[in-house]
Design a protein around this motif. Sequence first.
Motif, short mmCIF file in Angstrom:
data_model
loop_
_atom_site.label_atom_id
_atom_site.label_comp_id
_atom_site.label_asym_id
_atom_site.label_seq_id
_atom_site.Cartn_x
_atom_site.Cartn_y
_atom_site.Cartn_z
N VAL A 55 0.83 -1.20 0.00
CA VAL A 55 0.00 0.00 0.00
C VAL A 55 0.86 1.26 0.00
N ASP A 56 1.96 1.24 0.76
CA ASP A 56 2.85 2.40 0.83
C ASP A 56 3.45 2.73 -0.54
N THR A 57 3.81 1.71 -1.28
CA THR A 57 4.39 1.92 -2.61
C THR A 57 3.39 2.58 -3.54
N ILE A 58 2.15 2.12 -3.50
CA ILE A 58 1.11 2.71 -4.35
C ILE A 58 0.82 4.14 -3.92
N GLN A 59 0.74 4.38 -2.61
CA GLN A 59 0.48 5.72 -2.10
C GLN A 59 1.58 6.68 -2.51
N HIS A 60 2.83 6.27 -2.38
CA HIS A 60 3.95 7.13 -2.77
C HIS A 60 3.95 7.38 -4.28
N GLY A 61 3.58 6.38 -5.05
CA GLY A 61 3.50 6.55 -6.50
C GLY A 61 2.44 7.56 -6.90
#
Length: 157
Positions: free
Chosen positions: A6-12
């Motif tokens: 989820v963090d990777t998608i949010q940062h993207g």
Amino acid sequence: KLNIGVDTIQHGVEGLVYLLTESSKLMASIPFRKISEVDFQDSIHVLGFSDELNKSLLQLYLDNRKEIRSILGELAPRLPSYHSLEWRLDVQLASRSLRQQIKPAVTMKLHLNQNEDQTAQVLQTDPATLLHLIQQLEQALGEMKMNHCRRIVRNMK
């Protein structure tokens, strides 16, 4: 489905929003000029994406830049602007208890425009405080002419 955190998608998503808003802000900071396709591609080239993804980002920017600009314009704070200033110098020379006193005061009426409405603020101060305020404002204006401050202001836009 993507097996990505989820963090990777949010940062993207946050990075994509930042890229589009900053590009749209750049479009506004240069009057009568939009950030060119070459400038945009140069900006995203350093991110290390594939050419196909760079072209997709460019197309996304070109398709949505007007809408992003209008949304950013709506979110900008509406600050009051200066219209005019009236001032008066009052001096109290004596009173019943003190026959000889000099007590100066500067009264200012500041007229402001905000959203096509006109408002007025009445301010009163003594001349010494007013002179100190003028000196501080002149010092701040002088500091704005320094290269360091110019770089900061340029990066804030």
